[in-house]
Design a protein around this motif. Structure first.
Motif, PDB file in Angstrom:
ATOM      1  N   GLY A 138       4.469   1.968  -4.131  1.00 27.44           N
ATOM      2  CA  GLY A 138       5.839   2.112  -3.511  1.00 27.44           C
ATOM      3  C   GLY A 138       6.959   2.442  -4.592  1.00 27.44           C
ATOM      4  O   GLY A 138       6.688   3.504  -5.379  1.00 27.44           O
ATOM      5  N   LYS A 164       9.999  -3.919   4.222  1.00 33.28           N
ATOM      6  CA  LYS A 164      10.510  -2.486   3.901  1.00 33.28           C
ATOM      7  C   LYS A 164      12.017  -2.427   3.634  1.00 33.28           C
ATOM      8  O   LYS A 164      12.948  -2.952   4.427  1.00 33.28           O
ATOM      9  CB  LYS A 164       9.949  -1.819   5.113  1.00 33.28           C
ATOM     10  N   SER A 222       5.858  -0.182   0.251  1.00 36.42           N
ATOM     11  CA  SER A 222       6.353  -1.247  -0.484  1.00 36.42           C
ATOM     12  C   SER A 222       5.504  -1.999  -1.469  1.00 36.42           C
ATOM     13  O   SER A 222       4.145  -1.922  -1.338  1.00 36.42           O
ATOM     14  CB  SER A 222       6.895  -2.568   0.640  1.00 36.42           C
ATOM     15  N   THR A 263      10.866  -8.607  -4.707  1.00 38.16           N
ATOM     16  CA  THR A 263      10.814  -7.761  -3.557  1.00 38.16           C
ATOM     17  C   THR A 263       9.405  -8.470  -2.949  1.00 38.16           C
ATOM     18  O   THR A 263       8.467  -9.079  -3.485  1.00 38.16           O
ATOM     19  CB  THR A 263      10.451  -6.568  -3.418  1.00 38.16           C
ATOM     20  N   SER A 274       0.670  -4.393  -5.227  1.00 33.09           N
ATOM     21  CA  SER A 274       0.758  -3.966  -3.871  1.00 33.09           C
ATOM     22  C   SER A 274      -0.381  -4.534  -3.009  1.00 33.09           C
ATOM     23  O   SER A 274      -1.439  -4.634  -3.604  1.00 33.09           O
ATOM     24  CB  SER A 274       0.600  -2.420  -3.786  1.00 33.09           C
ATOM     25  N   THR A 322      12.100  -1.489  -2.130  1.00 37.80           N
ATOM     26  CA  THR A 322      11.324  -1.170  -1.350  1.00 37.80           C
ATOM     27  C   THR A 322      11.510   0.040  -0.703  1.00 37.80           C
ATOM     28  O   THR A 322      12.645   0.322  -0.483  1.00 37.80           O
ATOM     29  CB  THR A 322      10.512  -1.922  -0.452  1.00 37.80           C
TER      30      THR A 322
END
Length: 679
Positions: free
Chosen positions: A103, A61, A255, A57, A96, A250
């Motif tokens: 997240g 979002k 996220s 990811t 992050s 996410t």
């Protein structure tokens, strides 16, 4: 045939046999020390970086990332159908951009297909969705690595590892950590969200039917004591041939970056050890290291500036005490993030009229950008003369402050200063659904987009009724309270009228509120809002979206035209599709969907609350997991659908948005203008 030819043929056959077995073995046993040359099957936002790092990811979002080994693996003995032993090891990291904000997590997955059809983001980790979670037909085995606390899945905390079988409600789970062999097996806690690489070993003993999961930091040898153990025969769970890989997701407001650095897998044997020296490096997070010059100069500067800094800090402390905000008891229990007035003032450019999204009886709504995170927000500034008042303000804080779902408008926080009430929401750039249906917009929504909106509102309402720790009755479902994000995904908003009660409890009697045309008939008699009264409002909403008409309209003779009765008249003649918005198209697929939505709208609008479906059933019908009930068997008649005749108008806390001539005005409800992208 000569002896020489026979010998040559034998050598060729032996060579082919060795090559075939070698290729078959390669499909069942593999090792990736980095993924630079790996031929993985990637889906969603998953990507392999230039240095060989598998990124599941990114900053996007509500996104999903899947990465699977491309070849199917034989997990069963074809003779007796029992699951074979297998072993895997992989090194992962969760990072992050904002280390203090967690997240969602990731999972190692064994699945019957590569697509994981219908999987959703947020707490579902890209593996399941609200409908299929827990179904035995999934045939999915997963190791959950979760940094989010979701009570619905019986999570123990926001830092856990679990063994999942066909559901995100783990069969066994534990806080992240390991048993230290160098300290008599003492348990050492680990933070999955630390941004540091960690290694997981998963072993299934097909003979003894046992599963072991072990976790440790990257430079610690595999501990002797596993973190998780489960006695379970996987033969009924696994198909003969399955795919192995990873999934991550996410959320709507937060996220994380999910990475896999290396991966080793083996059937009926020990997985090969990963070579740490060959693994790709993780991206840098946090501030850069100071230069040598600053390191040397800083002590000198500190001595010189000590007196000034001390004086300045003393000034700040006195100033903070002077302007300290009062926090009441209810705020201590329920409060979400509390914003500083100064930050909101800067974000909205001093509540400048250029940032004004709209205004009504409750006050004004401004668009803003938070100075540090650059996140776009909508700030509702409640006026002193507002009829909404403190009671409704508290209701929004209590209810919305803890609700988290991709189809609900998120309340990010609030601020109180000198009697002013300010609520901070996610900014919805495409405004309310109402203006795309009734406001004669330049951009119209086709049927695919409208059906997507309907599904989103249904899932959000299903979460309110059944998916949260309490039952939430919205009490004001309508097109103007449905907001659209940048991708035209729907979010249900305006919880100023919401009521909460415990599952299994009896709703309390209250005064009748809502918007004319959406209010269930039983509310006029009993004044008791229930999930069924929400379903009635949702039925009116379904007809509004499919027909492009308001629930109550005035004809040329100034008489009310009831949308439910109008659609019912077409259904009684067997011509229900003539009630649909003519701008929707006429393909066979569109006609089938519109027919379903119109009939479902009539069913939800039934005068008898017990005849209406629950929102769980509504979601199943929309997703084609359950058939629409036979309408003729439900006793529908013109008499039963005359739901609002003879009742006097009541005073609504928030006037209806009907006959709104502009894209932002004509309504005093919060979401009619809240978060709207229009000017």
């Amino acid at each position: 045939m000569s002896i020489a030819c026979k010998n040559m043929l034998s050598k060729v056959m032996f060579t082919l046999f060795v090559v075939c077995n070698s290729e078959s073995s390669a499909e069942h046993n593999f090792t990736y020390n980095g993924f630079r040359s790996a031929n993985l099957s990637l889906d969603g936002v998953a990507n392999i970086a230039h240095n060989g790092l598998l990124e599941l990811t990114n900053k996007t979002k509500l996104s999903i990332g899947h990465a699977f080994h491309p070849a199917r693996i034989n997990f069963k003995n074809s003779t007796n159908g029992t699951a074979l032993s297998f072993c895997t090891s992989f090194i992962f990291a969760i990072l992050s951009d904002v280390p203090a904000l967690k997240g969602h997590g990731m999972a190692f997955v064994i699945a019957p297909n590569l697509e994981l059809r219908g999987s959703r983001a947020d707490e579902y980790l890209g593996v399941f969705n609200p409908i299929n979670d827990g179904k035995s037909t999934n045939h999915i085995f997963a190791i959950e690595i979760d940094t989010n606390y979701v009570p619905v899945f019986n999570d123990i905390n926001d830092n856990h590892v679990g063994i999942d079988i066909n559901s995100l409600s783990s069969d066994v789970t534990s806080s992240a950590g390991y048993y230290d062999d160098n300290n008599n097996g003492a348990f050492r806690n680990l933070s999955l969200f630390s941004g540091k690489a960690m290694q997981i070993w998963l072993e299934y003993d097909g003979l003894n039917k046992k599963i072991h999961v072990t976790l440790a930091p990257i430079k610690v040898a595999k501990p002797k004591i596993p973190l998780l153990s489960l006695a379970r025969d996987l033969s009924p769970i696994l198909d003969e041939f399955m795919y192995v890989g990873f999934s991550a997701a996410t959320g709507s407001s937060l996220s994380s970056h999910h990475y896999v650095l290396g991966w080793s897998f083996s059937i009926s044997g020990q997985a090969q050890e990963l070579n740490i020296s060959q693994l790709p490096s993780l991206p840098h997070i946090g501030p850069k290291k100071r230069s040598m010059v600053l390191t040397v100069v800083l002590p000198v500067i500190s001595v010189v500036m000590f007196v000034l800094v001390f004086t300045y800090l003393a000034f700040l402390i006195r100033r903070k005490r002077k302007f300290a905000e009062v926090v009441e008891d209810w705020e201590r229990e329920y409060r979400p993030q509390r914003f500083k007035y100064k930050d909101l003032y800067v974000a909205t450019k001093g509540f400048n009229d250029e940032e004004l999204l709209g205004s009504g009886g409750f006050g004004r709504v401004y668009r803003g950008t938070l100075p540090n995170s650059k996140i776009e927000i909508a700030v509702k500034r409640v006026s002193h003369e507002s009829r909404q008042g403190m009671k409704e303000f508290v209701a929004e804080i209590v209810s919305m402050g803890r609700l988290r779902h991709r189809n609900l408008v998120s309340l990010l926080g609030y601020c109180r200063r000198k009697g002013e009430l300010l609520l901070v929401y996610d900014y919805m750039p495409n405004g309310s659904l109402d203006r795309y249906i009734h406001g004669q917009p330049k951009v119209t929504l086709d049927w695919k987009q409208r059906f997507q909106v309907i599904e989103g509102v249904a899932l959000g309402l299903f979460y309110l009724h059944e998916g949260w720790e309490q039952v939430v009755i919205h009490r004001d479902i309508k097109a103007s309270n449905v907001l659209l994000d940048a991708h035209f995904n729907s979010r249900l908003g305006d919880f100023g009228l919401a009521r909460l009660y415990d599952h299994g409890a009896d709703p309390q009697t209250t005064h009748v509120v809502g918007t004319h045309g959406y209010i269930a008939p039983e509310l006029y008699r009993a004044a008791k809002a229930t999930t069924s009264s929400d379903v009635f409002s949702f039925g009116a909403f379904l007809l509004e979206v499919a027909c492009g008409r308001r629930p109550i309209e005035m004809n040329a003779d100034n008489e009310e035209i009831n949308l439910v009765e109008w659609v019912f008249a077409f259904w009684r003649k067997g011509q229900i599709l003539k009630a649909a918005d003519p701008n929707l198209g006429s393909s066979k697929h569109v006609a089938e969907d519109v027919d379903l939505v119109l009939k479902l709208g009539l069913l939800c609008s039934h005068i008898d609350p017990t005849a209406r479906p629950s929102m769980r059933q509504v979601v199943q019908i929309l997703e084609r997991d359950s058939p629409l009930p036979d309408m003729s068997s439900l006793g529908l008649s013109f008499k039963t659908l005359k739901f609002a005749q003879g009742f006097e108008d009541i005073t609504m806390p928030y006037p209806s948005s009907s006959n709104s001539g502009s894209k932002l005005t004509g309504s005093s409800t919060v979401s009619d203008i809240l978060l709207s992208g229009g000017r």
